[in-house]
Design a protein around this motif. Structure first.
Motif, PDB file in Angstrom:
ATOM      1  N   TYR A 252       0.842  -1.199   0.000  1.00 10.83           N
ATOM      2  CA  TYR A 252       0.000   0.000   0.000  1.00 10.83           C
ATOM      3  C   TYR A 252       0.872   1.242   0.000  1.00 10.83           C
ATOM      4  O   TYR A 252       1.854   1.324   0.732  1.00 10.83           O
ATOM      5  CB  TYR A 252      -0.899   0.041   1.249  1.00 10.83           C
ATOM      6  N   LEU A 253       0.492   2.219  -0.815  1.00  4.90           N
ATOM      7  CA  LEU A 253       1.145   3.526  -0.825  1.00  4.90           C
ATOM      8  C   LEU A 253       0.058   4.568  -1.021  1.00  4.90           C
ATOM      9  O   LEU A 253      -0.752   4.466  -1.948  1.00  4.90           O
ATOM     10  CB  LEU A 253       2.179   3.626  -1.957  1.00  4.90           C
ATOM     11  N   TRP A 254       0.036   5.539  -0.124  1.00  4.00           N
ATOM     12  CA  TRP A 254      -0.971   6.594  -0.199  1.00  4.00           C
ATOM     13  C   TRP A 254      -0.357   7.917   0.208  1.00  4.00           C
ATOM     14  O   TRP A 254       0.440   7.976   1.161  1.00  4.00           O
ATOM     15  CB  TRP A 254      -2.147   6.283   0.728  1.00  4.00           C
ATOM     16  N   VAL A 255      -0.714   8.972  -0.524  1.00  4.05           N
ATOM     17  CA  VAL A 255      -0.317  10.342  -0.186  1.00  4.05           C
ATOM     18  C   VAL A 255      -1.575  11.204  -0.280  1.00  4.05           C
ATOM     19  O   VAL A 255      -2.311  11.129  -1.272  1.00  4.05           O
ATOM     20  CB  VAL A 255       0.773  10.865  -1.144  1.00  4.05           C
ATOM     21  N   CYS A 256      -1.831  12.007   0.751  1.00  2.00           N
ATOM     22  CA  CYS A 256      -3.027  12.855   0.741  1.00  2.00           C
ATOM     23  C   CYS A 256      -2.945  13.862  -0.402  1.00  2.00           C
ATOM     24  O   CYS A 256      -1.865  14.217  -0.865  1.00  2.00           O
ATOM     25  CB  CYS A 256      -3.227  13.543   2.089  1.00  2.00           C
TER      26      CYS A 256
END
Length: 138
Positions: free
Chosen positions: A65-69
């Motif tokens: 998982y990779l997430w950036v706002c």
């Protein structure tokens, strides 16, 4: 014996299944050194602004998982999360990395991080979309 069908995964069922699966797999692969890799960016109030969760599996880093706002996208946060995760993975003996992404997500982003496309599964999860698998030498 009977087959049980459910539409919701219960944690105790998952734990029991994984226990059996790991017992079988451990006959072939030593997983003692496998483990998590997590990198998070938090603001001054401790709110997560981005993060990466992955697993070390043998000599591979698997980015799950990779997430950036939204407000941090385009500021190098995703690149820095990957760089730090890859660095820790290298320290732990990993020589390769694997990630998958859906066509509407981040294929060009991973390619900019030197990940090479190795396979594409068309029409996943829906017709007209694709799931892309990429790898990188660390």
């Amino acid at each position: 014996m009977s087959y049980v069908l459910k539409e919701k995964i219960m944690q105790e069922d998952k734990d029991e299944l994984f226990k059996g699966l790991r017992a079988y797999n451990n006959k072939f692969v030593d997983t003692a050194e496998w483990g998590d890799i997590c990198v998070y960016l938090q603001d001054d109030e401790g709110v997560m602004r981005g993060g990466l969760i992955g697993q070390r599996k043998g000599e591979w880093l698997s980015i799950d998982y990779l997430w950036v706002c939204e407000s941090e996208r385009g500021n190098g946060v995703g690149s820095e999360l990957i760089k730090r995760a890859e660095g820790l993975a290298r320290e732990k003996g990993c020589g390769h990395a694997l990630v998958d992404t859906i066509s509407f997500q981040a294929l060009p982003f991973y390619q900019k991080q030197s990940y090479q496309l190795v396979n594409t599964l068309e029409d996943f999860p829906l017709v007209g979309m694709a799931r892309h698998y990429l790898t990188k030498e660390l």
